[in-house]
Design a protein around this motif. Structure first.
Motif, short mmCIF file in Angstrom:
data_model
loop_
_atom_site.label_atom_id
_atom_site.label_comp_id
_atom_site.label_asym_id
_atom_site.label_seq_id
_atom_site.Cartn_x
_atom_site.Cartn_y
_atom_site.Cartn_z
N PRO A 164 36.88 42.65 41.53
CA PRO A 164 38.29 42.69 41.10
C PRO A 164 39.30 42.45 42.22
O PRO A 164 40.45 42.10 41.94
N MET A 165 38.89 42.57 43.48
CA MET A 165 39.82 42.30 44.57
C MET A 165 40.17 40.81 44.65
O MET A 165 41.12 40.43 45.32
N LEU A 166 39.40 39.98 43.97
CA LEU A 166 39.65 38.54 43.97
C LEU A 166 40.51 38.10 42.78
O LEU A 166 40.76 36.91 42.61
N LEU A 167 40.94 39.05 41.97
CA LEU A 167 41.77 38.71 40.81
C LEU A 167 43.23 38.61 41.26
O LEU A 167 43.62 39.29 42.19
N PRO A 168 44.04 37.81 40.65
CA PRO A 168 43.83 36.92 39.51
C PRO A 168 43.27 35.56 39.91
O PRO A 168 42.98 34.74 39.06
N TRP A 169 43.12 35.30 41.23
CA TRP A 169 42.64 34.00 41.68
C TRP A 169 41.32 33.62 41.02
O TRP A 169 41.13 32.48 40.59
#
Length: 186
Positions: A164-169
């Motif tokens: 989830p740390m890569l969201l929203p990318w």
């Protein structure tokens, strides 16, 4: 302009550049030298934990951060991956440390591993799987040692929790194009 979310690396660099009052040169120097220092220190701590002498561990850290892999990364302008490489030893070492008594300390170990893997993934999303793969290989090579299997499970769980740390990318990026282009994706 674009409506597509920017890559997480740009958020990290933007935050650093803001902290250094907009000075891009200082930001780049701190990012690279910080990655080198953290990488050498991390690999030294990791190898000392498995019985390697200090001098050999420091030399291994220097090879990790200044060896052939780093040369290939810098030749291909792989600054995000180079910065993430500095966190890799920590993402492997934290799950390998002795398992503490009490759920609070165990939860803190998993949370710490998640934060390091998440930070590494924000720098270079393709590296999110590397700590789990390395811990899995160590577990397979040490079949009889439960410590390695526990470290693998902590690393794998932390990798899942770090996504989830890569969201929203992550939800909008063309992952096939990103993996094909690497750091030159932008």
């Amino acid at each position: 302009g674009s409506t597509e979310p920017l890559r997480p690396f740009l958020a990290v660099v933007g935050t650093l550049q803001t902290a250094f009052l907009g000075r891009a040169g200082i930001t780049a120097v701190v990012l690279v030298t910080g990655a080198f220092a953290i990488g050498i220190w991390g690999l030294t701590r990791l190898l000392r934990g498995v019985g390697v002498e200090v001098t050999a561990a420091i030399a291994a850290g220097a090879v990790l951060m200044a060896g052939p892999a780093t040369r290939a990364l810098t030749a291909d302008t792989g600054l995000p991956t180079l910065a993430a490489l500095g966190l890799l030893p920590w993402a492997i070492r934290i799950p390998m440390a002795p398992w503490s008594d009490g759920w609070g300390k165990r939860t803190a170990r998993i949370a710490g591993t998640t934060v390091v893997i998440g930070a590494m993934a924000m720098l270079s999303p393709a590296m999110i799987w590397v700590p789990s793969a390395a811990l899995g290989l160590l577990a397979v090579l040490n079949l009889d040692d439960a410590r390695w299997w526990r470290a693998f499970l902590v690393g794998l769980g932390s990798t899942i929790l770090a996504v989830p740390m890569l969201l929203p990318w992550l939800t909008t990026a063309d992952l096939t194009a990103y993996l094909a282009a690497g750091d030159a994706f932008w």
